[in-house]
Design an enzyme around this catalytic site. Sequence first.
Site, mmCIF file in Angstrom:
data_model
loop_
_atom_site.group_PDB
_atom_site.id
_atom_site.type_symbol
_atom_site.label_atom_id
_atom_site.label_comp_id
_atom_site.label_asym_id
_atom_site.label_seq_id
_atom_site.Cartn_x
_atom_site.Cartn_y
_atom_site.Cartn_z
ATOM 1 N N LEU A 1 1.141 6.290 -1.103
ATOM 2 C CA LEU A 1 1.271 5.045 -0.671
ATOM 3 C C LEU A 1 0.202 5.048 0.103
ATOM 4 C CD1 LEU A 1 4.742 4.906 -0.110
ATOM 5 C CD2 LEU A 1 4.186 3.645 -0.903
ATOM 6 N N ASP A 2 -0.480 3.443 0.506
ATOM 7 C CA ASP A 2 -1.673 3.522 1.115
ATOM 8 C C ASP A 2 -0.927 3.272 2.431
ATOM 9 O OD1 ASP A 2 -3.429 2.250 -0.430
ATOM 10 O OD2 ASP A 2 -2.218 -0.235 0.053
ATOM 11 N N PRO A 3 -1.562 4.644 3.786
ATOM 12 C CA PRO A 3 -1.582 4.525 5.053
ATOM 13 C C PRO A 3 -1.181 3.789 5.843
ATOM 14 C CG PRO A 3 -4.157 5.305 4.854
ATOM 15 C CD PRO A 3 -3.761 4.143 3.840
ATOM 16 N N ALA B 1 1.541 0.779 4.383
ATOM 17 C CA ALA B 1 2.484 0.860 3.969
ATOM 18 C C ALA B 1 3.926 2.298 3.692
ATOM 19 C CB ALA B 1 1.948 1.540 2.268
ATOM 20 N N ARG C 1 -1.752 -4.651 -3.959
ATOM 21 C CA ARG C 1 -2.621 -5.058 -3.416
ATOM 22 C C ARG C 1 -3.224 -6.188 -4.094
ATOM 23 N NH1 ARG C 1 -6.364 -1.492 -0.685
ATOM 24 N NH2 ARG C 1 -5.867 -0.091 -1.967
#
Length: 307
Positions: free
Chosen positions: A46-48, A50, A181
């Site tokens: 997961l992106d930071p 998210a 994204r």
Amino acid sequence: MGRKRKGRPVSGWVIIDKPAGITSTSVVNKVRWAFNAQKAGHAGTLDPEATGILAVALGEATKTVPYITDALKAYEFMVNLGAATNTDDAEGEVIARSNQRPSDAELTEALHGFIGDIQQVPPQFSAVRVDGQRAYALARKGEEMALAERDLYVDELILLDRPNPDTALLRMVCGKGGYVRSIARDLGEDLGCLGHVAWLRRLWSGPFDIADAVTLDQIDALAKDPAIDQFLQPTELGLADVTQVHCPATSIAALRNGNPAQVIANDVDYGDTVWACSEGQAIAVGIYKAGQIHPTRVFVPSANVDV
């Protein structure tokens, strides 16, 4: 002689509700430290910024990570319409704006083009490797890259809510390797209004649901305490999407030594990937051939005890 691993030979899954502002790797390191585990990994970065499901594998469960990584996952996310950013999310710099806004009907219609087998280009700020370097590292230097398209299967993409003309709440169920994204970016471009992700939350991943997740605060509260093992879920859950066959007692030793052995199976075809189970515990994953499993992964019996 190999160096002995530090920590406990603890095995199982720990399902974390990841907060915003921390990397997936940092979450894994924290969980590994709290459990004093010898080995840890995770299924699906997961992106930071998210939030939501991050499935952390300890010990023998790391052998089942590929099966969770390949499983379907569900996301809920808000798209900001009217602006594109260099990161395709709210953390980046705005690089273009539009005054155009789609109607609900236009937005819903556009979503249909993102369902099924599609191709998408990863964000410039992503972990994709370009000539041995991460794309985000090059993007931070101001370099613009022509990243290759990647295949993605999208099972579902629907509009949940339209709080105002500038935002749209969506839910997506997709396979491995999807960039939410990129969906927001491409949707905005198709609609002519531009767009980026405002926030993102993963709701479930394969067999793991956000309702069963624990927080990092809960992990911290029981760090290095034997009671922390209450948060462990079985290694075998990582094999939920793999066909299960029964392993008779006479085959256990052979399979655990990496040798083919007889199993009891129903409705299994030659060449299928299956996992052999004995009294609820995984013995091996392998290829089914004429009544036997040819192991590709074998499992050490779970210990989950202090050493």
